[in-house]
Motif scaffolding. Structure first.
Motif, short mmCIF file in Angstrom:
data_model
loop_
_atom_site.label_atom_id
_atom_site.label_comp_id
_atom_site.label_asym_id
_atom_site.label_seq_id
_atom_site.Cartn_x
_atom_site.Cartn_y
_atom_site.Cartn_z
N ALA A 98 -0.31 2.92 46.52
CA ALA A 98 0.31 3.76 45.48
C ALA A 98 0.53 5.17 46.02
N HIS A 99 -0.45 5.69 46.73
CA HIS A 99 -0.33 7.03 47.32
C HIS A 99 0.76 7.05 48.38
N ARG A 102 4.32 6.88 46.49
CA ARG A 102 4.67 7.90 45.50
C ARG A 102 5.62 8.98 46.00
N ASP A 209 8.60 7.68 44.06
CA ASP A 209 8.89 8.84 43.24
C ASP A 209 8.21 8.77 41.88
N GLN A 210 6.90 8.47 41.87
CA GLN A 210 6.13 8.47 40.64
C GLN A 210 5.16 9.64 40.63
N GLN A 211 4.94 10.24 39.48
CA GLN A 211 4.07 11.41 39.37
C GLN A 211 2.60 11.02 39.18
N ASP A 213 -0.23 7.27 39.15
CA ASP A 213 -0.33 5.90 39.62
C ASP A 213 0.29 4.98 38.57
N SER A 215 2.32 2.40 39.38
CA SER A 215 2.74 1.13 39.95
C SER A 215 2.38 0.00 39.01
#
Length: 231
Positions: A98-99, A102, A209-211, A213, A215
């Motif tokens: 996830a990291h 992102r 491109d997520q602020q 976690d 997923s």
């Protein structure tokens, strides 16, 4: 992912080099003959699924060519080949992935023409002519932290269309796909697990491109969905 694209491989033909990875630490190359044989282990892989309509097109090619892996794997670009890990390590691995996903922006992959890893490996693939550098950067980031693995060969992103078939079949595949083209956007990648039936299934999708976690798990509690079910 019992096929070579989602595994360490060997081989050369002009412009072709293949990913390889010996066993190391907690993350080690999976046994390609079968799934992890201990209850506390899992065979996993990380890949970019190919979206429709190209997924079906390439899968149909594999079926027509008699590829024995057609029922086990959906077309994809490998980021991490089959790797055996402890089930206890999966939460940390998912946080790592996830990291990794992102901060990335979506990018475009363009496929064009055929390539091969013969004579060292009986594989015909469709080559990437755009997006290769982004795949390589992602693959290096994935293969860090809890999934750190060295490579025996430089990483070479590709989409397998024929493997472990007769030489004349490989020749036909190479010629038939010489003019193949496809283009699609990549918005994330998936974590896959090999089941006891040897079929690989996506267990989680990691969007770019997520602020937070954000997923998404897939299927049975995030543990059962067909590979390539998300792009």
């Amino acid at each position: 992912m019992t096929e070579r694209p989602l595994e360490p491989g060997v081989g050369v033909e002009p412009r072709v080099r293949v990913e390889g990875a010996p066993a190391v630490g907690a993350a080690r190359a999976a046994d390609l003959a079968g799934p992890a044989d201990a209850a506390d282990l899992a065979d996993i892989g990380v890949a970019i699924g190919i979206p429709e309509p190209y997924r079906t097109e390439l899968q149909d090619w594999r079926e027509r060519l008699g590829d024995p892996n057609v029922a086990l794997i959906i077309p994809h670009v490998t980021l991490l080949g089959p790797t055996t890990v402890s089930l206890a390590d999966l939460p940390a691995i998912e946080r790592h992935l996830a990291h990794t996903a992102r901060p990335n922006d979506p990018f475009t992959i363009r496929l064009r023409g055929s390539g091969t890893f013969r004579p060292l490996s009986p594989v015909i693939f469709v080559a990437l002519v755009a997006g290769e550098a982004r795949c390589a950067t992602l693959a290096a980031a994935v293969r860090s932290g809890p999934l750190e693995r060295p490579l025996n060969f430089p990483y070479h992103p590709h989409v397998t269309v024929a493997h472990d078939i007769a030489e004349d079949g490989l020749d036909r595949a190479y010629e038939a796909l010489a003019d193949y083209q496809a283009e699609f956007d990549v918005r994330g990648f998936g974590l896959y697990e090999r089941g006891g039936d040897l079929r690989w299934r996506q267990i989680r999708f990691f969007p770019f491109d997520q602020q937070g976690d954000e997923s998404e798990p897939n299927g049975d509690g995030g543990r059962r969905a067909d590979i390539g079910s998300r792009e």
